[in-house]
Design a protein around this motif. Structure first.
Motif, short mmCIF file in Angstrom:
data_model
loop_
_atom_site.label_atom_id
_atom_site.label_comp_id
_atom_site.label_asym_id
_atom_site.label_seq_id
_atom_site.Cartn_x
_atom_site.Cartn_y
_atom_site.Cartn_z
N CYS A 1 -10.68 24.30 -21.38
CA CYS A 1 -10.88 25.72 -21.07
C CYS A 1 -11.96 26.24 -22.03
O CYS A 1 -11.67 26.88 -23.05
N GLU A 2 -13.21 25.98 -21.70
CA GLU A 2 -14.30 26.08 -22.66
C GLU A 2 -14.64 27.51 -23.07
O GLU A 2 -15.15 27.76 -24.16
N ALA B 1 -9.51 18.88 -25.77
CA ALA B 1 -10.95 19.12 -25.62
C ALA B 1 -11.26 20.61 -25.69
O ALA B 1 -11.96 21.17 -24.84
N MET B 2 -10.72 21.27 -26.71
CA MET B 2 -10.96 22.70 -26.93
C MET B 2 -11.33 22.94 -28.39
O MET B 2 -10.59 23.56 -29.15
N PRO B 3 -12.50 22.46 -28.79
CA PRO B 3 -12.90 22.58 -30.21
C PRO B 3 -13.13 24.01 -30.65
O PRO B 3 -13.15 24.30 -31.85
N ARG C 1 -0.12 20.19 -30.83
CA ARG C 1 -0.89 18.95 -30.82
C ARG C 1 -2.28 19.25 -30.30
O ARG C 1 -2.46 19.95 -29.30
N THR C 2 -3.28 18.73 -30.98
CA THR C 2 -4.67 18.92 -30.56
C THR C 2 -5.30 17.57 -30.28
O THR C 2 -5.00 16.57 -30.95
N HIS C 3 -6.15 17.52 -29.25
CA HIS C 3 -6.82 16.29 -28.85
C HIS C 3 -8.30 16.58 -28.72
O HIS C 3 -8.71 17.58 -28.12
#
Length: 874
Positions: A823-824, A846-848, A868-870
């Protein structure tokens, strides 16, 4: 126990004889006589069952003959009913003739049927004479067709019935669990082994599973794999299984690799990572050497890799050629034994209805002590006693306790629990576990379709067959006869189970003794065969066969196969064909002749062709070819089968009948449509697809995967009032989101390249929605209103271009798991997440742009939410 094998068949045949008498013209009287004979045979079963348990071999043969006669009657009566169904489907002049008159072929069939019924009745007369010689008493009080009311027979327990077996058993093993995990993740660099040693039923495999699935172990090791070795194994099969797990290699070429090649591939892969390999249920001292005989498959890369073994034999643990820590699993003490036993026999939610709690506890503690600290015995006995809450029953068990060793004690407990099952249908369902491989994780939905195909589930007024079957699974779980592996968030039902290897062995032995099922396994170099040449088996399970012509009796009703390459014989009376991870030869030429078939399941098998003769299978309820390549088109004749309940077609060239065809009106029983067309080009228009699916208004589950689903399809579901589960992947552009979905909907997965409208305003009104996954919303804002999504528990949003997510206080009161992926544009998490009372898990993939300094994220951490972050997609 004979009644559990035979009586379901007799009830089925008797019911069919009553229902279809009008179809049999000149043989009506013979059918009536046959029905009476079959009902009389039921009267012999109770006394015969008691005598058979006392070891009377003559009675065993008699019971087998009763079953044979019942099956033969079933076949012959159904053949005529099939003729009637076939004639009703004929069109034109010949159709009219066959419906209102009798064609010569029909008259010939009826003549043969009359002759067959007379032969069967002569056979039954001989059975009567044999029963009299054996002094078996005719019990006239049990000769009527048994009426089953599932709500009366199965006690309605409203407690936490979905508790996993591992969680129950772990009551006594918390310290061992911590110790073994510590040994696995310690700082020692050389390859080492940990062996858990204990007798059967002591909980060693349960403990190993808990260790294997722990988050600490998963994070520590880069690769993990679990294989069950057991008493019969082939080294190359175990190695191929490990290779599939660690490398994800399911290519067909894998089966052609030699043992040396497989071992080398495993070695090269594991050399690059820290790994854990579990070898479960090891019996032979040379197993480790056998796995490494061609090449050292499990290298020592001095990175802390580990091997975990479970075994009943200490010499096996000592024989492993590496540094080994042996953990002798102790039996539970009295305190822990009572905790497990009481959690099953006297759970808290039942205590309020028990009058003399102290007396039950006094007896219960004595019974728990008798189980000698074995968790399996405690759980099964506790489950049995929870269904028999009277002091006299508990006292009698204590007085009759067998003075035998542990193995025999467990068998006595199992036999008692099996006998106590409320009806013969449920006993047949339990014995059916003999048809699965050891340690096999069983999908409950797949199992229920098998049970229904076998006619193990009775027809009960106001109950769907599937509903009754789910209650049967629940009953077996409450009795600890099966172990709960997974529970569905969507339905709140048990969705995956397994059976303990001790119970599995007991089922195989009991099924073999009764002729219920014959298991063929070339790994062991032999087949399980019926206990007597005079007892015929009608069900066969086979595994690890290669290039064989499957040998069964010509009257076989069921085949269950796993990991085999076989040629099927001609099987005219087959009801169930369930094959997994196998290749079948001669399938297409034989299947059209199996006119009695109820279930056709070919999962992950070699390429097959569905012939047009599939339309001859007028009793077919389930067709399941998931992960099996289909050559050519799915025949249109399939859709003319009115009994279809569940259809799973993956990778198929699919073309439904034209919209004007009357075939679509046949689908009155259809509950499940699962089509995975992928990139397959379909040769019909989008309009035809929409019209075809829109006719199926009895569906409960709809799943469609293909590129460019027509956007009009999204509107058909408003007219499907029974839908519970919708899976759609994927649309191109959805410009208008429907305002109406079925109120019964519990799960919705919807993927699109672009969704134009905010989907939340319409979806948040669904009162039963529990799981929601959406992909591709292109709007700048998204809103969730107060009291929206009243029952939603899991939400996953992928590839959303939303910059602002507005969430009113009071929305999503039950949401506990939220996943946001790619969700950029979402630069910060909505503050409304802090007001969700149940949110305990948040995954960000994938949400840096969401940093650790995000105010909402920090607030969730403080509330104890697991985050948790990926870096990549979740």
């Amino acid at each position: 126990m004979a009644k559990s094998v035979v009586s379901a068949v007799l009830s089925n045949v008797s019911t069919l004889a009553v229902q279809e008498t009008t179809l049999l013209c000149g043989v009506t009287r013979e059918v009536e006589f046959l029905k009476d004979d079959l009902n009389s045979l039921q009267g012999f079963l109770r006394d015969a069952d008691n005598k058979q348990r006392m070891g009377d071999s003559g009675v065993s043969i008699l019971v087998s003959q009763i079953r044979d006669a019942a099956y033969e009657a079933d076949n012959v009566i159904e053949a005529v009913e099939y003729m009637h169904r076939r004639n009703r489907l004929k069109k034109g002049f010949m159709g009219a003739i066959s419906r209102y008159a009798r064609l010569p072929t029909d008259l010939s069939t009826l003549h043969k049927v009359g002759f067959e019924i007379k032969r069967i009745r002569r056979k039954i007369s001989e059975i009567f004479e044999r029963a009299n010689r054996l002094k078996i008493v005719l019990d006239l009080s049990h000769t009527s067709i048994e009426k089953i009311d599932v709500d009366d027979e199965l006690q309605q327990d409203y407690g936490p019935i979905h508790q996993k077996f591992e969680d129950v058993v772990m009551v006594g093993f918390e310290d061992e669990y911590k110790e073994i995990v510590g040994k696995l993740v310690d700082t020692k660099k050389s390859l080492g082994a940990i062996s858990i040693v204990a007798m059967g039923g002591a909980g060693k495999i349960t403990l190993a599973r808990k260790v294997y699935t722990s988050s600490r172990v998963k994070q520590h090791f880069g690769t993990i794999a679990w294989v069950t070795v057991s008493q019969k194994y082939k080294g190359i099969d175990l190695l191929k299984d490990i290779m599939k797990q660690i490398m994800g290699d399911t290519d067909e070429s894998t089966s052609k690799l030699s043992e040396h090649e497989v071992g080398q591939k495993i070695h090269d892969f594991l050399l690059q990572t820290r790994y854990l390999v579990v070898l479960d249920d090891v019996w032979e001292t040379d197993t480790w050497e056998q796995l490494n005989r061609k090449v050292k498959a499990f290298p020592d890369a001095t990175n802390g890799s580990r091997v975990l073994l479970t075994t009943r034999k200490e010499d096996v643990a000592n024989h492993v050629q590496m540094a080994t820590y042996i953990h002798h699993l102790k039996k539970l003490d009295e305190k822990k034994s009572w905790e497990i036993f009481s959690s099953k026999a006297l759970p808290p939610y039942k205590m309020s209805v028990i009058c003399d709690v102290d007396e039950f506890e006094k007896l219960g503690r004595k019974l728990a002590k008798k189980c000698d600290g074995l968790p399996l015995a405690l759980a099964v006995l506790g489950g049995y006693l929870s269904k028999n809450l009277n002091v006299e029953a508990w006292s009698n068990i204590l007085l009759d306790w067998p003075s035998t060793k542990d193995g025999q004690m467990m068998r006595v407990i199992l036999a008692r629990s099996y006998k106590d099952l409320p009806n013969h249908y449920l006993r047949s369902c339990f014995l059916y576990f003999a048809g699965f491989p050891e340690d096999y994780i069983i999908s409950v939905s797949d199992l229920i379709e098998l049970w229904i195909g076998e006619s193990f589930i009775p027809h009960i007024r106001n109950h769907q067959l599937e509903e009754t079957a789910h209650k049967y699974v629940k009953e077996l779980a409450q009795r600890s006869l099966v172990q709960v592996v997974g529970v569905s968030t969507v339905h709140g039902r048990i969705e995956a189970i397994r059976i303990h290897d001790i119970l599995h062995d007991w089922c195989i032995e009991e099924a073999k003794q009764d002729g219920f099922l014959c298991a063929i396994d070339k790994t062991a170099g032999h087949a399980y065969t019926p206990s007597s040449d005079n007892i015929i088996s009608y069900r066969y399970q086979f595994q690890t066969l290669s290039g064989d012509i499957l040998t069964t009796t010509p009257n076989a009703r069921s085949l269950l196969g796993f990991d085999a390459t076989v040629s099927l014989p001609e099987l005219r009376f087959l009801r169930v064909l369930c094959i997994e991870e196998s290749k079948l030869q001669d399938f297409s030429s034989l299947i059209g002749g199996c006119i009695h078939l109820r279930l056709l399941r070919l999962k992950n098998c070699g390429p097959i062709t569905l012939p047009s003769s599939i339309g001859n299978l007028l009793y077919l309820q389930t067709i399941d070819v998931r992960d099996t390549p289909l050559l050519g088109h799915v025949p249109k004749s399939l859709w003319g089968i009115s009994t279809l309940r569940h259809v799973y077609l993956h990778g198929a060239w699919f073309s439904p009948p034209p919209p004007t065809s009357s075939v679509r009106r046949q689908q009155k029983e259809l509950q499940t449509i699962d089509l995975n067309l992928g990139n397959v080009i379909t040769n019909f228009h989008n309009h035809d697809m929409v019209v075809f699916f829109s006719q199926m208004n009895q569906l409960t589950n709809f799943s469609l995967s293909k590129n460019h689903i027509p956007k009009e399809l999204i509107c058909i579901f408003a007219n499907m009032p029974h839908l519970v589960d919708i899976y759609l992947s994927k649309f191109g552009v959805l410009d208008n989101f429907p305002t109406e979905f079925p109120q019964s909907l519990r799960r919705l997965v919807l993927c699109a390249n672009v969704i134009i409208e905010d989907p939340m305003p319409s979806l948040e009104k669904l009162p039963c929605l529990v799981v929601l996954e959406l992909r591709g919303y292109n709007g700048e804002t998204m809103s969730c209103c107060v009291e929206g999504f009243p029952r939603l528990q899991e939400l996953k949003l992928v590839d959303f271009l939303t910059a602002e997510w507005r969430m009113e206080d009071g929305a999503m009161p039950k949401l506990f798991h939220l996943t946001l992926q790619e969700c950029e544009k979402l630069r910060k998490l909505p503050e409304g997440l802090l007001h969700l009372p149940s949110l305990s898990h948040l995954e960000l993939g994938a949400m840096p742009q969401i940093s650790e300094e995000d105010i909402t994220l920090k607030g969730l951490w403080r509330k104890g939410c697991m985050v948790r972050t990926h870096a990549t997609s979740v």
